[in-house]
Enzyme design. Sequence first.
Site, PDB file in Angstrom:
ATOM      1  N   LYS A   1       0.831  -1.214   0.000  1.00  0.00           N
ATOM      2  CA  LYS A   1       0.000   0.000   0.000  1.00  0.00           C
ATOM      3  C   LYS A   1       0.860   1.256   0.000  1.00  0.00           C
ATOM      4  O   LYS A   1       0.527   2.250  -0.647  1.00  0.00           O
ATOM      5  CB  LYS A   1      -0.946   0.007   1.219  1.00  0.00           C
ATOM      6  CG  LYS A   1      -2.106  -0.965   1.074  1.00  0.00           C
ATOM      7  CD  LYS A   1      -3.198  -0.405   0.173  1.00  0.00           C
ATOM      8  CE  LYS A   1      -3.986  -1.449  -0.597  1.00  0.00           C
ATOM      9  NZ  LYS A   1      -4.647  -2.454   0.222  1.00  0.00           N
TER      10      LYS A   1
ATOM     11  N   LYS B   1      -6.060 -11.400 -12.757  1.00  0.00           N
ATOM     12  CA  LYS B   1      -7.229 -12.033 -12.158  1.00  0.00           C
ATOM     13  C   LYS B   1      -8.429 -11.093 -12.292  1.00  0.00           C
ATOM     14  O   LYS B   1      -8.263  -9.874 -12.416  1.00  0.00           O
ATOM     15  CB  LYS B   1      -6.947 -12.419 -10.698  1.00  0.00           C
ATOM     16  CG  LYS B   1      -7.076 -11.330  -9.683  1.00  0.00           C
ATOM     17  CD  LYS B   1      -7.017 -11.954  -8.279  1.00  0.00           C
ATOM     18  CE  LYS B   1      -7.533 -10.932  -7.292  1.00  0.00           C
ATOM     19  NZ  LYS B   1      -7.394 -11.287  -5.903  1.00  0.00           N
TER      20      LYS B   1
ATOM     21  N   LYS C   1     -12.369  -5.575 -10.314  1.00  0.00           N
ATOM     22  CA  LYS C   1     -12.918  -4.271 -10.696  1.00  0.00           C
ATOM     23  C   LYS C   1     -11.826  -3.362 -11.234  1.00  0.00           C
ATOM     24  O   LYS C   1     -12.015  -2.649 -12.202  1.00  0.00           O
ATOM     25  CB  LYS C   1     -13.549  -3.600  -9.468  1.00  0.00           C
ATOM     26  CG  LYS C   1     -14.903  -4.145  -9.120  1.00  0.00           C
ATOM     27  CD  LYS C   1     -15.991  -3.134  -9.405  1.00  0.00           C
ATOM     28  CE  LYS C   1     -17.284  -3.852  -9.652  1.00  0.00           C
ATOM     29  NZ  LYS C   1     -18.443  -3.239  -9.030  1.00  0.00           N
TER      30      LYS C   1
END
Length: 332
Positions: free
Chosen positions: A120, A200, A203
């Site tokens: 992150k 994969k 969204k």
Amino acid sequence: MLNFTSKLMAKRVFSGFRPTGKQHIGNYLGAIQNCISLQNDYDCIYCVVDIHALTTLENTERLQEDIYEMAIDWLAAGIDPQKSIIFVQSHVPQVMELHTIFSMVTPLSWLLRVPTFKEKVKMQPHNVNYGLVGYPVLMTADIALYKGEIVPVGEDQLPHLELAREIVRRFNSLFGNAFPEPQAKLTSFPLILGLDGVQKMSKSFNNYIEIAASPQGISERVMTAFTDPERKYRSDPGHPDMCNIFCLHKFFTPTRVEEIASECRTAGIGCVDCKKMLAQSISSTLEPFRERRAIIASKPNYVAEVLADGATRAEAIAKDTMKEVKEKMGLL
Ligand code: TRP
């Protein structure tokens, strides 16, 4: 009707899901189906983790809509509020209290080592907020508040679960045994590739098919998919094992996979034919889902009521846990 009382001896399952809006077939074949099947054998609590979402969101304009769309998809798919508790994390605010308490027994060095934290930091260097470091502590609070014993998750969450066990072990040894050590239950996630055949299904890669899509919408999306990269002309023999569309046939056209594979290998069918068949089978598999979704959507407030009822039931458990925690720690 099954409910928590008739499953008295059952172990407690807890899992959390970020509010990602309308769900896609990757979510369905991975997480949702698994959560549905656990409902009969365990006391299941499923939580839409809106507070966790805030660690990465830049604005919250779509948050309520994303929570609603996700919850309605889960309900339409078969999460049964008679059997399980489904609720929104922030509706039971005790989790933030337990998070703060756990933050006092969690060495910072444990958190800075977590692989998802490091990722992150790379992904959002402009927004390395305090909440991001505490992400696994909040996740531990989620599980522990409800004394979750079994946590169905994907492999990417294993480091978080390891940390959750360490945090509750630390709490238990400092203040007395309050929490079970949660065990991960790895869902044998079939890897569902997206329509690009590379990443994969997700969204963020815009390579997905929504489970709520109309037959027309499904067909349009399937037609854009990449297939066997080595099959350039209609007359070329295909390689089903390298083809993303074939992989989806395994899930959606299970009774005809052998036939499809051999027709592909001998160029008996072309990719367009094969995609048409797939669109048809996805569409018919999801038809009962679309029907249930339409029924739920036509009842005003149904989703809100299910979530409110879930929060009430979850909060009753949360209050007991917090009382015990405070007594053990000398806060009461
Ligand atoms: N961290 C999980 C994810 O990103 C979501 C989550 C939050 C969770 N709290 C949880 C999962 C508790 C299992 C148990 O997917």
